[in-house]
Design a protein around this motif. Structure first.
Motif, PDB file in Angstrom:
ATOM      1  N   GLU A 103     -62.938   5.054  54.317  1.00 37.23           N
ATOM      2  CA  GLU A 103     -63.554   5.147  52.987  1.00 37.23           C
ATOM      3  C   GLU A 103     -64.903   5.850  53.062  1.00 37.23           C
ATOM      4  N   ALA A 104     -65.697   5.556  54.096  1.00 40.44           N
ATOM      5  CA  ALA A 104     -66.989   6.217  54.264  1.00 40.44           C
ATOM      6  C   ALA A 104     -66.800   7.715  54.484  1.00 40.44           C
ATOM      7  N   ALA A 105     -65.780   8.079  55.279  1.00 43.19           N
ATOM      8  CA  ALA A 105     -65.515   9.501  55.518  1.00 43.19           C
ATOM      9  C   ALA A 105     -65.101  10.196  54.222  1.00 43.19           C
ATOM     10  N   LEU A 106     -64.289   9.546  53.405  1.00 41.17           N
ATOM     11  CA  LEU A 106     -63.876  10.122  52.127  1.00 41.17           C
ATOM     12  C   LEU A 106     -65.086  10.301  51.211  1.00 41.17           C
ATOM     13  N   ASN A 107     -65.913   9.275  51.112  1.00 37.88           N
ATOM     14  CA  ASN A 107     -67.082   9.343  50.234  1.00 37.88           C
ATOM     15  C   ASN A 107     -68.154  10.293  50.742  1.00 37.88           C
ATOM     16  N   GLY A 108     -68.140  10.567  52.048  1.00 41.16           N
ATOM     17  CA  GLY A 108     -69.169  11.417  52.616  1.00 41.16           C
ATOM     18  C   GLY A 108     -68.737  12.842  52.884  1.00 41.16           C
ATOM     19  N   LEU A 109     -67.625  13.281  52.293  1.00 41.07           N
ATOM     20  CA  LEU A 109     -67.177  14.656  52.506  1.00 41.07           C
ATOM     21  C   LEU A 109     -68.260  15.629  52.051  1.00 41.07           C
ATOM     22  N   GLU A 111     -67.948  18.994  52.096  1.00 34.87           N
ATOM     23  CA  GLU A 111     -67.270  20.038  51.328  1.00 34.87           C
ATOM     24  C   GLU A 111     -65.915  19.499  50.891  1.00 34.87           C
ATOM     25  N   PRO A 112     -65.863  18.852  49.735  1.00 30.66           N
ATOM     26  CA  PRO A 112     -64.622  18.220  49.301  1.00 30.66           C
ATOM     27  C   PRO A 112     -63.570  19.222  48.792  1.00 30.66           C
ATOM     28  N   THR A 113     -63.068  20.023  49.715  1.00 34.19           N
ATOM     29  CA  THR A 113     -61.981  20.936  49.359  1.00 34.19           C
ATOM     30  C   THR A 113     -60.734  20.100  49.092  1.00 34.19           C
ATOM     31  N   PRO A 114     -59.771  20.647  48.370  1.00 31.35           N
ATOM     32  CA  PRO A 114     -58.549  19.879  48.126  1.00 31.35           C
ATOM     33  C   PRO A 114     -57.868  19.407  49.429  1.00 31.35           C
ATOM     34  N   THR A 117     -60.016  16.588  51.029  1.00 31.85           N
ATOM     35  CA  THR A 117     -59.920  15.383  50.212  1.00 31.85           C
ATOM     36  C   THR A 117     -58.562  14.720  50.403  1.00 31.85           C
ATOM     37  N   GLU A 118     -57.503  15.508  50.417  1.00 33.04           N
ATOM     38  CA  GLU A 118     -56.160  14.955  50.602  1.00 33.04           C
ATOM     39  C   GLU A 118     -56.022  14.287  51.970  1.00 33.04           C
ATOM     40  N   ALA A 119     -56.531  14.925  53.011  1.00 30.19           N
ATOM     41  CA  ALA A 119     -56.457  14.348  54.360  1.00 30.19           C
ATOM     42  C   ALA A 119     -57.256  13.046  54.435  1.00 30.19           C
ATOM     43  N   ALA A 120     -58.439  13.025  53.836  1.00 32.66           N
ATOM     44  CA  ALA A 120     -59.261  11.819  53.851  1.00 32.66           C
ATOM     45  C   ALA A 120     -58.599  10.695  53.054  1.00 32.66           C
ATOM     46  N   MET A 121     -57.990  11.043  51.925  1.00 34.78           N
ATOM     47  CA  MET A 121     -57.294  10.032  51.123  1.00 34.78           C
ATOM     48  C   MET A 121     -56.079   9.478  51.868  1.00 34.78           C
ATOM     49  N   ALA A 122     -55.396  10.317  52.630  1.00 30.75           N
ATOM     50  CA  ALA A 122     -54.251   9.847  53.422  1.00 30.75           C
ATOM     51  C   ALA A 122     -54.715   8.871  54.496  1.00 30.75           C
ATOM     52  N   ARG A 123     -55.872   9.127  55.115  1.00 35.46           N
ATOM     53  CA  ARG A 123     -56.412   8.195  56.120  1.00 35.46           C
ATOM     54  C   ARG A 123     -56.773   6.859  55.479  1.00 35.46           C
ATOM     55  N   VAL A 124     -57.348   6.902  54.282  1.00 34.67           N
ATOM     56  CA  VAL A 124     -57.682   5.662  53.572  1.00 34.67           C
ATOM     57  C   VAL A 124     -56.405   4.886  53.260  1.00 34.67           C
ATOM     58  N   ALA A 125     -55.388   5.564  52.754  1.00 35.63           N
ATOM     59  CA  ALA A 125     -54.133   4.892  52.416  1.00 35.63           C
ATOM     60  C   ALA A 125     -53.484   4.280  53.659  1.00 35.63           C
ATOM     61  N   ALA A 126     -53.511   5.000  54.780  1.00 39.82           N
ATOM     62  CA  ALA A 126     -52.939   4.477  56.022  1.00 39.82           C
ATOM     63  C   ALA A 126     -53.714   3.259  56.496  1.00 39.82           C
TER      64      ALA A 126
END
Length: 137
Positions: A103-109, A111-114, A117-126
């Motif tokens: 979650e910290a990695a997602l919030n701290g992107l 350069e939130p490119t698509p 963002t998608e890769a970070a969201m997949a890590r959060v979901a996992a």
């Protein structure tokens, strides 16, 4: 064996499972997917979740995978997992730590490119799936 197919689960570290099974339920990216002998051939992406193995009419094994791919043929399923752990060996504290990091990695992107963002969201979901699996262990 009649009524079975070969299931192989491989992580980067080692071969985790290799034997004939009656059924496997895998966490495909599109949703839970049951595989029986004679299944149509396909390759599917996996999300974080639990692989359930059935033998002799009952669930015999539950393994958590963080993601990866599965190749399905009528006689074999090969799972290439990014990371795999028996559900009984999961630590809720470790899973919660990994969720907080994701979650910290997602919030701290920066350069939130698509794609990022998608890769970070997949890590959060996992990681959320890992917390859930650890709580059910």
């Amino acid at each position: 064996m009649a009524g079975t197919f070969d299931l192989e689960l491989v992580s980067p570290e080692k071969l985790i499972l290799s034997r004939p099974v009656e059924m496997a339920t895998i966490p495909a990216a599109e949703g839970e997917m049951g595989v029986l002998p004679g299944h149509s051939p396909m390759i599917v992406a996996l999300r974080g979740g639990v692989i359930r193995v059935r033998e002799n009419g009952q669930e015999t094994e539950r393994l958590f995978v963080m993601g990866g791919f599965a190749e399905v043929t009528p006689t074999r399923v090969t799972v290439l997992a990014e990371e795999a752990t028996p559900v009984a060996d999961l630590s809720r504290a470790e899973a919660e730590r990994r969720l907080a990091e994701a979650e910290a990695a997602l919030n701290g992107l920066s350069e939130p490119t698509p794609a990022a963002t998608e890769a970070a969201m997949a890590r959060v979901a996992a990681a959320r799936a890992m917390v859930q699996a650890a709580g059910a262990a």
